[in-house]
Design an enzyme around this catalytic site. Sequence first.
Site, PDB file in Angstrom:
ATOM      1  N   ARG A   1       0.824  -1.199   0.000  1.00 20.04           N
ATOM      2  CA  ARG A   1       0.000   0.000   0.000  1.00 20.04           C
ATOM      3  C   ARG A   1       0.869   1.265   0.000  1.00 20.04           C
ATOM      4  NH1 ARG A   1      -2.079   1.203   4.142  1.00 20.04           N
ATOM      5  NH2 ARG A   1      -1.218  -0.332   5.585  1.00 20.04           N
TER       6      ARG A   1
ATOM      7  N   LYS B   1      -8.744  -2.146   0.475  1.00 13.63           N
ATOM      8  CA  LYS B   1      -8.713  -1.242   1.613  1.00 13.63           C
ATOM      9  C   LYS B   1      -9.481   0.050   1.360  1.00 13.63           C
ATOM     10  CE  LYS B   1      -6.483  -3.839   4.448  1.00 13.63           C
ATOM     11  NZ  LYS B   1      -7.262  -4.528   5.521  1.00 13.63           N
TER      12      LYS B   1
ATOM     13  N   HIS C   1     -11.024  -4.107  11.967  1.00 10.40           N
ATOM     14  CA  HIS C   1      -9.918  -4.716  11.219  1.00 10.40           C
ATOM     15  C   HIS C   1      -9.512  -5.984  11.963  1.00 10.40           C
ATOM     16  CE1 HIS C   1      -5.638  -4.397   9.398  1.00 10.40           C
ATOM     17  NE2 HIS C   1      -6.459  -4.973   8.543  1.00 10.40           N
TER      18      HIS C   1
ATOM     19  N   SER D   1      -1.376  -6.009   9.358  1.00 10.95           N
ATOM     20  CA  SER D   1      -0.813  -6.999   8.455  1.00 10.95           C
ATOM     21  C   SER D   1       0.463  -7.596   9.043  1.00 10.95           C
ATOM     22  CB  SER D   1      -0.500  -6.340   7.109  1.00 10.95           C
ATOM     23  OG  SER D   1       0.129  -7.236   6.244  1.00 10.95           O
TER      24      SER D   1
ATOM     25  N   LYS E   1      -3.459 -12.517  11.756  1.00  9.79           N
ATOM     26  CA  LYS E   1      -4.926 -12.595  11.714  1.00  9.79           C
ATOM     27  C   LYS E   1      -5.400 -13.771  10.868  1.00  9.79           C
ATOM     28  CE  LYS E   1      -6.182  -8.639  10.058  1.00  9.79           C
ATOM     29  NZ  LYS E   1      -4.844  -8.182   9.675  1.00  9.79           N
ATOM     30  N   THR E   2      -4.920 -13.804   9.631  1.00  9.84           N
ATOM     31  CA  THR E   2      -5.372 -14.838   8.706  1.00  9.84           C
ATOM     32  C   THR E   2      -4.914 -16.216   9.161  1.00  9.84           C
ATOM     33  OG1 THR E   2      -5.389 -13.292   6.852  1.00  9.84           O
ATOM     34  CG2 THR E   2      -5.280 -15.631   6.312  1.00  9.84           C
TER      35      THR E   2
ATOM     36  N   ASP F   1     -10.333 -10.723   7.659  1.00 11.79           N
ATOM     37  CA  ASP F   1      -9.710  -9.398   7.777  1.00 11.79           C
ATOM     38  C   ASP F   1     -10.637  -8.247   8.172  1.00 11.79           C
ATOM     39  OD1 ASP F   1      -7.248  -7.848   7.488  1.00 11.79           O
ATOM     40  OD2 ASP F   1      -8.178  -6.936   5.734  1.00 11.79           O
TER      41      ASP F   1
ATOM     42  N   ARG G   1       1.316 -12.234  -1.838  1.00 10.58           N
ATOM     43  CA  ARG G   1      -0.083 -12.387  -1.399  1.00 10.58           C
ATOM     44  C   ARG G   1      -0.842 -13.396  -2.258  1.00 10.58           C
ATOM     45  NH1 ARG G   1      -2.173  -9.445   3.203  1.00 10.58           N
ATOM     46  NH2 ARG G   1      -0.658  -7.793   3.623  1.00 10.58           N
TER      47      ARG G   1
END
Length: 546
Positions: free
Chosen positions: A68, A209, A228, A246, A250-251, A265, A331
């Site tokens: 990003r 996003k 988030h 990130s 989380k994932t 997410d 990713r």
Amino acid sequence: MEEAVRPMGSAIGNPSKFSLEQHGLTNLNIVHWTLPSPGLVERIIQRREGMLAHLGPVVVRTGHHTGRSPNDKFVVKSGEHDDKIWWGKINQPLARDRFERLLARMTAYFQGRDVFVQDTIAGSHPTFKMPIRIVSEYAWHSLFARNLFIRLPPSELADHIPEFTVLDAPRFHAIPEEDGTKSEAFIIVDFERRLALIGGTSYAGEIKKTIFTVMNYYLPQRHVLSMHCSANLGERGDVALFFGLSGTGKTTLSSDPSRRLIGDDEHGWADDGVFNIEGGCYAKTIRLSEEQEPIIWDATRRFGTVLENVSVDSITRRVDFNDDSLTENTRAAYPIGALPDSVPDGRAGHPRVIFFLTADAFGVLPPLSRLTSDQAMYYFLSGYTSKVAGTEKGLGPEPQVTFSACFGAPFLPLAPSVYARLLGEKISDHDVQVWLLNTGWTGGPFGVGKRFSLPYTRAMVQAVLDGGLEGVPMRLDPVFQVTVPTHCPGVPDELLDPRRTWSNGAAYDEQAARLVDRFAANFATYAEEASDAVRAAGPKVAASTA
């Protein structure tokens, strides 16, 4: 079988009655309307936007931008919405006239070109869902959007009317001195026109996003907490949330074979429970292994998955997840339906447990600690973690210590206190346990210590969710003021006390004091709006180490 040459202005797929002319897009070449995955994959290969890898995923490159671009995000000043926006470095203002000139050039840029439309939904809750439209010049960006958002039945596409639209033109660049941008890349959100522009970057995560930013604006104004976080569901109907930036896990942690994934997410928390904002997953794949992350591994090896900046052998078409030559931020984008036993409708009840994930590069936070309600507010507003390499433009190989309010400051158009207030209310109303989970370093800071082993982290999560810590003695951490279990099944006891993992206790004390100072300096931003109890809930240098 070759596709026949079509005249300019032709439409392929499932067009909506709400035409692209409504967005100022005219004189287009071929318009591809909400094509399914096979049609998009065909066009990605035909247009040389990507390469088909072994077992069917599409491998693409994002060029210069492999993460990003937070410094290139703007919000249009429009009068009506201005008093609600959290203006500053995250939501930089852009004048209306400059936006209109940039929009005019962008729509002119689209003329004569093929475009790819995905009409989809953000938000799986029937009351709070938002019809959206993604218009892109890349077929692979359209496949990305199809994978990430919630798909509509073909029968509903003709009557689809978007409530927010993204125009995405990676090869169209801004002129900073004319447009008021920081570079040739831009991500601009206009809440008045319900329109966002993305240009100068091929990183598809900007699309995801941007829509999350939009939902973070509208949902809290309807008393829905946008979060988030990832979420999963146990056999007893117990919901767990995992907040984090990130690279914090989380994932990975929510993809648990013994639990059903709600989403990886972005979620909303309404009066009747939580719901997924998306319809897909966007997982980091660097050093992905089948042994440690089998669910994500399988999802990357299926037809239609998009692999961003993943290394692939051009002859064998085998991918190499260990290769970081392009970026650490490799990713995979895939629909949540690719995962076994995910929750089909993306909805569940109220959470029983919340985990705040932090990758502590100082190496001083306990791996697992229980938070009081006031501490939960303090750590939520602080959002402490370390940004890992590649997730944003400009990050080097070493983690960068950061405080990101609500564990998602880059995506918050409203003040952090808005989200914190909603979270506090919901934690209180539903008697939710909150735990701080450190997925960062132990035995020393980055470069000296090592990251917590994933099996140990999973064991700590499992113990909390299964009640394995009930009755276990807890100790008060003298620095961070949190309660820490003295024992956890499957985890060495000494690992639960970070000071014991350091070879030099005095060095730990010094490093911990540095982090305490960073917490205090950061929280000064929110001190006026926080209660006395919340302000007092932060870490303190213990008398023995002062």
